[in-house]
Scaffold this motif. Structure first.
Motif, mmCIF file in Angstrom:
data_model
loop_
_atom_site.group_PDB
_atom_site.id
_atom_site.type_symbol
_atom_site.label_atom_id
_atom_site.label_comp_id
_atom_site.label_asym_id
_atom_site.label_seq_id
_atom_site.Cartn_x
_atom_site.Cartn_y
_atom_site.Cartn_z
ATOM 1 N N ALA A 14 0.835 -1.211 0.000
ATOM 2 C CA ALA A 14 0.000 0.000 0.000
ATOM 3 C C ALA A 14 0.868 1.258 0.000
ATOM 4 C CB ALA A 14 -0.934 0.002 1.208
ATOM 5 N N ALA A 15 1.922 1.260 0.808
ATOM 6 C CA ALA A 15 2.825 2.413 0.851
ATOM 7 C C ALA A 15 3.551 2.587 -0.477
ATOM 8 C CB ALA A 15 3.830 2.253 1.987
ATOM 9 N N TYR A 16 3.924 1.476 -1.087
ATOM 10 C CA TYR A 16 4.599 1.521 -2.383
ATOM 11 C C TYR A 16 3.674 2.139 -3.434
ATOM 12 C CZ TYR A 16 7.429 0.022 -6.358
ATOM 13 O OH TYR A 16 8.198 0.008 -7.488
ATOM 14 N N MET A 17 2.426 1.712 -3.454
ATOM 15 C CA MET A 17 1.459 2.237 -4.404
ATOM 16 C C MET A 17 1.181 3.717 -4.150
ATOM 17 S SD MET A 17 0.698 0.062 -6.678
ATOM 18 C CE MET A 17 -0.705 0.889 -7.378
ATOM 19 N N GLN A 18 1.063 4.082 -2.888
ATOM 20 C CA GLN A 18 0.815 5.483 -2.555
ATOM 21 C C GLN A 18 1.961 6.348 -3.066
ATOM 22 O OE1 GLN A 18 0.734 6.482 1.632
ATOM 23 N NE2 GLN A 18 -0.442 8.336 1.244
ATOM 24 N N ARG A 19 3.181 5.922 -2.830
ATOM 25 C CA ARG A 19 4.347 6.665 -3.292
ATOM 26 C C ARG A 19 4.360 6.754 -4.814
ATOM 27 N NH1 ARG A 19 10.019 4.508 -1.563
ATOM 28 N NH2 ARG A 19 9.587 3.088 -3.268
ATOM 29 N N ALA A 20 4.049 5.656 -5.484
ATOM 30 C CA ALA A 20 4.040 5.644 -6.943
ATOM 31 C C ALA A 20 2.994 6.613 -7.495
ATOM 32 C CB ALA A 20 3.783 4.232 -7.460
ATOM 33 N N VAL A 21 1.828 6.627 -6.892
ATOM 34 C CA VAL A 21 0.764 7.528 -7.344
ATOM 35 C C VAL A 21 1.159 8.977 -7.101
ATOM 36 C CG1 VAL A 21 -1.615 8.282 -6.913
ATOM 37 C CG2 VAL A 21 -1.093 5.847 -7.128
ATOM 38 N N LEU A 22 1.710 9.274 -5.946
ATOM 39 C CA LEU A 22 2.126 10.646 -5.644
ATOM 40 C C LEU A 22 3.227 11.110 -6.597
ATOM 41 C CD1 LEU A 22 2.096 10.607 -1.747
ATOM 42 C CD2 LEU A 22 0.486 11.781 -3.264
ATOM 43 N N ARG A 24 3.694 10.059 -9.629
ATOM 44 C CA ARG A 24 3.054 10.248 -10.940
ATOM 45 C C ARG A 24 2.304 11.565 -10.984
ATOM 46 N NH1 ARG A 24 1.778 11.084 -15.665
ATOM 47 N NH2 ARG A 24 0.316 9.803 -16.783
ATOM 48 N N MET A 25 1.620 11.898 -9.897
ATOM 49 C CA MET A 25 0.897 13.166 -9.829
ATOM 50 C C MET A 25 1.860 14.345 -9.903
ATOM 51 S SD MET A 25 -1.943 12.103 -6.952
ATOM 52 C CE MET A 25 -2.525 13.753 -6.692
ATOM 53 N N GLU A 26 2.990 14.252 -9.219
ATOM 54 C CA GLU A 26 3.998 15.310 -9.267
ATOM 55 C C GLU A 26 4.566 15.447 -10.674
ATOM 56 O OE1 GLU A 26 6.834 14.222 -6.278
ATOM 57 O OE2 GLU A 26 5.509 14.776 -4.642
ATOM 58 N N ASP A 27 4.826 14.329 -11.327
ATOM 59 C CA ASP A 27 5.339 14.358 -12.701
ATOM 60 C C ASP A 27 4.333 15.040 -13.632
ATOM 61 O OD1 ASP A 27 7.615 13.021 -11.880
ATOM 62 O OD2 ASP A 27 7.008 11.087 -12.727
#
Length: 59
Positions: A14-22, A24-27
């Protein structure tokens, strides 16, 4: 695969996915800002030396 990647970084899936989504949003936000800046510049460019000068760096 997700669990392996998360475990390799010592975090939960879950933490890995949260980091990945964040990330991606920053990018996406960075890309949109770059597009706006590009449109506003009307093709004008600035040299590397000028950028370094503005940042107080030596070329």
């Amino acid at each position: 695969m997700l669990r392996r990647l998360a475990a390799s970084e010592g975090i939960s899936a879950a933490a890995y996915m949260q980091r990945a989504v964040l990330e991606r949003m920053e990018d996406e936000a960075d890309y949109k800002e770059a597009q706006i800046n590009r449109a506003e510049s009307k093709g004008a460019t600035i040299s590397r030396a000028e950028i370094m000068k503005q940042l107080g760096m030596k070329p």
